[in-house]
Design a protein around this motif. Structure first.
Motif, short mmCIF file in Angstrom:
data_model
loop_
_atom_site.label_atom_id
_atom_site.label_comp_id
_atom_site.label_asym_id
_atom_site.label_seq_id
_atom_site.Cartn_x
_atom_site.Cartn_y
_atom_site.Cartn_z
N GLU A 1 -5.97 -4.38 -4.00
CA GLU A 1 -4.76 -3.67 -4.59
C GLU A 1 -4.95 -1.89 -5.64
N LYS A 2 -5.98 -2.55 -6.32
CA LYS A 2 -6.52 -1.92 -8.14
C LYS A 2 -8.63 -1.80 -7.25
N PRO A 3 -8.40 -0.70 -8.46
CA PRO A 3 -9.78 -0.68 -9.04
C PRO A 3 -10.29 -1.96 -8.86
N VAL B 1 -8.36 -8.39 -6.76
CA VAL B 1 -8.79 -7.89 -8.12
C VAL B 1 -10.05 -9.12 -8.28
N TRP C 1 0.67 -1.16 0.40
CA TRP C 1 -0.34 -0.21 0.10
C TRP C 1 1.02 1.48 -0.24
#
Length: 360
Positions: free
Chosen positions: A281-283, A258, A61
């Motif tokens: 960690e990602k959208p 994800v 992060w």
């Protein structure tokens, strides 16, 4: 006995720490702050291994300061109390979760929502009010302000209780806040790991019908026979997912990787709620139309305040809810981290600190 803060020196401590983003942990000597007048000092007996620990030690992060001593599913027994401590005494069994401090004056703090305080001090990897660094529970001793400590009943097995301080409260809090705690409701739980199995336990104790949604078909027997889930859906099985469209009042999504959430929204009834408690960690992709068609909600939740964490412990005690754990010695922790990365644990590693942490 009570101790006077004015005459105390920093508390010597020993634990295991990560020194860089490789994620490897090794023995580490350090000091904790002196025991203050409102502090309790306790011997750490057990500490759970959370997925957040993995994110932190690898700096996934981008927030980690090294050396980092992880761990915020911490339970132990009090060995010293400050002169103005009123809630605890020596010998009490206690726990500390993710919070070491907060401003104690903002609207969130005044409403027992310290977990959302803008000045929250994390149990590890942060700066305390006096400028000292906070270190977590992969260590032999903790010093904590009594406000951020919860009482553990004497008859509760401490090793199985430790994960409740993160995994347990992380799912209990949204069940309560989003009104997904009413008997007869149908709850979906995405992911059958540390958080997922806790969500099943709490939801069943509240009288809910529970369906597990997992990418692993081989977890069905465990979910149904051991945890008592009422249903099981394989997330990549289109036929199974379509058969469950519109049947759930709410879904607790515990997955940190994800993944697609649009198929999950389809499972919700009108006014249904999808609550995210994992932290990918990602959208993630989210379209508006599936929300509009049914007035559905996608929300989030981050652990719970101190008052609610104590409420959760009391509820768990009443319903005999503890985590399914694999108890490990301290020197196994690097292997445990590797296994956690692969999802190879049922369902939470807990470090036997008191019996295996050896100084050097």
């Amino acid at each position: 006995m009570a101790i006077s803060a004015e005459n105390e020196h920093p508390v010597k401590a020993f634990g295991w720490a990560a020194r860089d983003s490789s994620g490897h942990l090794s023995p580490f000597k350090f000091s904790r702050r002196a025991t203050g007048e409102k502090d309790v000092t306790f011997k750490v007996l057990y500490c759970g291994v959370c997925h957040t620990d993995l994110h932190t030690i690898k700096n996934e992060w981008g927030l980690t300061s090294y050396p980092a001593v992880p761990g915020y599913e911490i339970v132990g027994v009090i060995i010293e109390v400050g002169t103005k401590v009123t809630k605890f005494k020596i010998g009490d069994k206690v726990g500390v979760a993710g919070m070491a401090g907060s401003c104690c004056s903002c609207a969130n703090c005044k409403n027992d929502l310290e977990n959302y305080c803008p000045k929250l001090v994390s149990t590890y990897g942060a700066k305390y009010h006096d400028g000292t660094t906070t270190y977590g529970g992969y260590s032999d001793i903790m010093v904590s302000n009594e406000h951020f400590v919860v009482k553990i009943p004497d008859n509760f097995p401490l090793d199985g209780v430790a994960p409740l301080l993160c995994a347990g409260i992380t799912v209990y809090s949204p069940l309560k806040y989003y009104g997904l705690d009413k008997a007869g409701m149908h709850l979906g739980v995405v992911g059958l790991g540390g958080l997922g199995h806790m969500a099943v336990n709490f939801a069943k104790a509240m009288g809910l019908k529970v369906t597990i949604i997992s990418s692993s078909p081989n977890k069905k027997k465990e979910a149904m026979n051991h945890l008592g889930a009422d249903g099981f859906l394989v997330s990549h099985n289109t036929e199974e997912m379509q058969s469950a469209i519109g049947i759930m009042d709410g879904i607790i999504d515990t997955v940190s990787a994800v993944h697609a959430i649009l198929p999950l929204i389809d499972l919700l009834k009108t006014h249904g709620k999808l609550v995210m408690v994992g932290a990918p960690e990602k959208p993630l992709e989210l379209l508006a139309m599936p929300l509009l068609m049914g007035r559905k909600i996608v929300g989030g939740s981050l652990v719970g305040g101190v008052k609610e964490t104590q409420e959760m412990i009391n509820f768990a005690t009443k319903h005999n809810i503890i985590a399914d754990i694999e108890l490990i010695p301290m020197d196994y922790v690097n292997t445990a981290i590797e296994r956690l990365l692969k999802g190879d644990v049922k369902y939470r590693f807990v470090i036997d600190i008191a019996n295996s942490l050896k100084s050097f």
